[in-house]
Design a protein around this motif. Sequence first.
Motif, short mmCIF file in Angstrom:
data_model
loop_
_atom_site.label_atom_id
_atom_site.label_comp_id
_atom_site.label_asym_id
_atom_site.label_seq_id
_atom_site.Cartn_x
_atom_site.Cartn_y
_atom_site.Cartn_z
N MET A 1 0.94 -1.30 0.15
CA MET A 1 -0.03 -0.21 -0.13
C MET A 1 0.88 1.24 0.07
N LYS A 2 0.46 2.13 -0.86
CA LYS A 2 1.23 3.48 -0.97
C LYS A 2 0.24 4.69 -0.60
N ARG A 3 0.87 5.35 0.13
CA ARG A 3 0.42 6.88 0.16
C ARG A 3 1.32 7.83 -0.31
N TYR A 4 0.94 9.09 -0.49
CA TYR A 4 1.57 10.00 -1.00
C TYR A 4 1.84 11.51 -0.10
N ILE A 5 2.85 12.18 0.06
CA ILE A 5 3.05 13.40 0.61
C ILE A 5 3.16 14.42 -0.22
N ASP A 6 2.76 15.74 -0.38
CA ASP A 6 3.17 16.72 -1.12
C ASP A 6 4.63 17.21 -0.48
N ALA A 7 5.74 17.28 -1.35
CA ALA A 7 7.12 17.50 -1.18
C ALA A 7 7.06 18.97 -0.59
N LYS A 8 6.36 19.63 -1.35
CA LYS A 8 6.54 21.28 -1.13
C LYS A 8 5.78 21.68 0.26
N GLN A 9 4.58 20.78 0.74
CA GLN A 9 4.10 21.24 1.76
C GLN A 9 4.45 20.63 3.18
N CYS A 10 5.49 19.58 3.04
CA CYS A 10 5.81 18.76 3.97
C CYS A 10 7.41 18.52 3.91
N ALA A 11 8.00 19.14 4.70
CA ALA A 11 9.46 19.01 5.08
C ALA A 11 9.78 17.92 6.01
N CYS A 12 9.04 16.81 6.13
CA CYS A 12 9.68 15.60 7.25
C CYS A 12 10.61 15.06 6.76
N ILE A 13 11.69 14.56 7.52
CA ILE A 13 12.75 13.69 7.54
C ILE A 13 12.17 12.38 7.17
N ALA A 14 11.39 11.93 8.02
CA ALA A 14 10.85 10.50 7.85
C ALA A 14 9.23 10.47 8.26
N ILE A 15 8.60 9.61 7.70
CA ILE A 15 7.33 9.18 8.35
C ILE A 15 7.22 7.60 8.29
N TYR A 16 6.47 7.32 9.30
CA TYR A 16 6.23 6.10 9.46
C TYR A 16 4.48 5.96 9.67
N ALA A 17 4.16 4.97 8.79
CA ALA A 17 2.61 4.78 8.91
C ALA A 17 2.39 3.33 8.68
N LYS A 18 1.17 3.00 9.36
CA LYS A 18 0.60 1.55 9.44
C LYS A 18 -0.75 1.69 9.14
N ASN A 19 -1.27 0.66 8.20
CA ASN A 19 -2.69 0.49 7.85
C ASN A 19 -3.54 -0.15 9.17
N GLU A 20 -4.75 -0.41 8.90
CA GLU A 20 -5.54 -0.91 10.03
C GLU A 20 -5.16 -1.94 10.70
N GLU A 21 -4.42 -2.92 9.77
CA GLU A 21 -4.10 -4.22 10.16
C GLU A 21 -2.59 -4.32 10.69
N GLY A 22 -1.93 -2.98 10.88
CA GLY A 22 -0.68 -2.88 11.57
C GLY A 22 0.42 -3.00 10.25
N LYS A 23 0.38 -3.29 9.03
CA LYS A 23 1.12 -3.35 7.93
C LYS A 23 1.72 -2.10 7.68
N PRO A 24 3.06 -1.92 7.43
CA PRO A 24 3.52 -0.40 7.12
C PRO A 24 2.92 -0.07 5.67
N ILE A 25 2.83 1.40 5.64
CA ILE A 25 2.37 1.81 4.34
C ILE A 25 3.66 2.61 4.01
N GLU A 26 3.79 2.45 2.68
CA GLU A 26 4.95 3.00 1.87
C GLU A 26 4.38 4.41 1.56
N ILE A 27 5.35 5.35 1.96
CA ILE A 27 5.18 6.86 1.96
C ILE A 27 6.17 7.25 0.78
N VAL A 28 5.28 7.96 -0.37
CA VAL A 28 6.16 8.33 -1.54
C VAL A 28 6.10 9.95 -1.63
N GLN A 29 7.27 10.70 -1.78
CA GLN A 29 6.81 12.07 -1.93
C GLN A 29 6.47 12.34 -3.48
N ALA A 30 5.65 13.38 -3.62
CA ALA A 30 5.17 13.71 -4.86
C ALA A 30 5.59 15.40 -5.04
#
Length: 158
Positions: A1-30
């Motif tokens: 599963m992938k989710r996206y973040i806007d690179a211009k609005q988010c200057a995060c160094i790292a983001i860790y996210a999990k879905n409802e089942e506790g599995k990691p979500i791949e975060i992709v800068q856009a």
Amino acid sequence: MKRYIDAKQCACIAIYAKNEEGKPIEIVQAGTTIYSMQIKDRKDYLMIEEKNAVFFIFDDCIPQIDFYAVPRIDIFARDNQDGYFGTIGDISDLENLKAIICYINKNRNVFKVANCLREFLFPTDTIRERIQHMKPISGITFCSSLKEAKELYEFLNI
């Protein structure tokens, strides 16, 4: 599963996210960002520009880019045919050995030029050769705006 973040609005160094089942979500800068250099450094790049027709972007001449890329493309140079050079998925940095260098022509076709910025730039006398041997790549979507990208992809609100 992938989710996206806007690179211009988010200057995060790292983001860790999990879905409802506790599995990691791949975060992709856009988005499309610009890596511009200080004007005082321009003379260091003149030889590369003159020999290879690769024109680096400096703070006094930042182009207006008319597309929003998914994944992120960080543009650091242009050519004399209305094309751009950039890194895919990350910022342009000589120390980053994982961000692929791409060329986007005026028709928005994308080509792989090198495995990283260091490989693209050094040795400088063979840059033109690398450009002449670039290969088409896929997996980049060009949208007209962040709004259009959000219609195609699921973005996280951060």
